[in-house]
Enzyme design. Structure first.
Site, PDB file in Angstrom:
ATOM      1  N   PRO A  31       0.780  -1.236   0.000  1.00 54.03           N
ATOM      2  CA  PRO A  31       0.000   0.000   0.000  1.00 54.03           C
ATOM      3  C   PRO A  31       0.814   1.290   0.000  1.00 54.03           C
ATOM      4  O   PRO A  31       0.749   2.102   0.939  1.00 54.03           O
ATOM      5  CB  PRO A  31      -0.847  -0.135   1.273  1.00 54.03           C
ATOM      6  CG  PRO A  31       0.024  -0.921   2.195  1.00 54.03           C
ATOM      7  CD  PRO A  31       0.745  -1.908   1.301  1.00 54.03           C
ATOM      8  N   CYS A  32       1.530   1.528  -1.067  1.00 54.72           N
ATOM      9  CA  CYS A  32       2.344   2.741  -1.164  1.00 54.72           C
ATOM     10  C   CYS A  32       1.477   3.999  -1.197  1.00 54.72           C
ATOM     11  O   CYS A  32       1.969   5.089  -0.918  1.00 54.72           O
ATOM     12  CB  CYS A  32       3.266   2.670  -2.375  1.00 54.72           C
ATOM     13  SG  CYS A  32       2.415   2.408  -3.939  1.00 54.72           S
ATOM     14  N   HIS A  33       0.186   3.847  -1.504  1.00 56.05           N
ATOM     15  CA  HIS A  33      -0.706   5.015  -1.491  1.00 56.05           C
ATOM     16  C   HIS A  33      -0.863   5.585  -0.081  1.00 56.05           C
ATOM     17  O   HIS A  33      -1.253   6.729   0.071  1.00 56.05           O
ATOM     18  CB  HIS A  33      -2.078   4.654  -2.083  1.00 56.05           C
ATOM     19  CG  HIS A  33      -2.849   3.642  -1.307  1.00 56.05           C
ATOM     20  ND1 HIS A  33      -2.552   2.287  -1.340  1.00 56.05           N
ATOM     21  CD2 HIS A  33      -3.891   3.774  -0.457  1.00 56.05           C
ATOM     22  CE1 HIS A  33      -3.398   1.637  -0.556  1.00 56.05           C
ATOM     23  NE2 HIS A  33      -4.220   2.515  -0.013  1.00 56.05           N
TER      24      HIS A  33
END
Length: 162
Positions: A119-121
């Site tokens: 989940p780089c967001h």
């Protein structure tokens, strides 16, 4: 959207935004081939996520072969973030032991081959700004994902609505 996998696990996730032809080209460049009936459970979970279902995707086995060890370490770390929880590039750099590594953390986020599942967001700039996002729809996609999760910026303010 496209999902790439090997016998070892999920190796790629292409977020929506490209044309089907562009996605096929990107998958082909990564050594993949098209298969319409693969990964139906994961595809259903991603579709449910896009409708607001809470899913951490932590149980998904990944194939990060060929990904630098530093990036793998960062990806393992951010996979521990809860749905809607955010952190910053600097906080990850401090976790790595050197706040000067913030740019390296940003580079790892930009190179993430499996966004959403890794989940780089959920990784933001220190002042709560979104920072970059390497999807065809760019920062707008990141903001939509954060809004869907009702994520708070690191300073506690909600800033991802439309």
């Amino acid at each position: 959207m496209a999902i790439g996998w090997t016998d070892a696990g999920i190796a790629r996730l292409l977020l929506p935004g490209d044309t089907p032809a562009d996605m096929r080209q990107r998958l082909g460049q990564a050594g993949g081939s098209e298969k319409h009936d693969g990964q139906p459970e994961l595809a259903a979970r991603i579709a449910a996520y896009s409708e607001g279902a809470r899913d951490s995707f932590r149980d998904i086995t990944l194939d990060l072969d060929g990904v630098p060890e530093m990036n793998r370490r960062i990806y393992r770390h951010i996979r521990e973030l809860e749905w809607g929880e955010t952190t910053t590039y600097g906080a990850i750099a401090r976790w790595l032991g050197d706040v000067a590594m913030s740019r390296a953390v940003g580079a790892a986020m930009g190179a993430n081959p499996i966004p959403l599942i890794v989940p780089c967001h959920r990784v933001l700039a220190a002042d709560g700004r979104t920072g970059g996002f390497s999807s065809p729809r760019g920062v707008r996609a990141k903001m939509e994902m954060l809004a869907l999760e009702k994520a708070a910026s690191p300073n506690g303010q909600f800033s991802f609505g439309f």
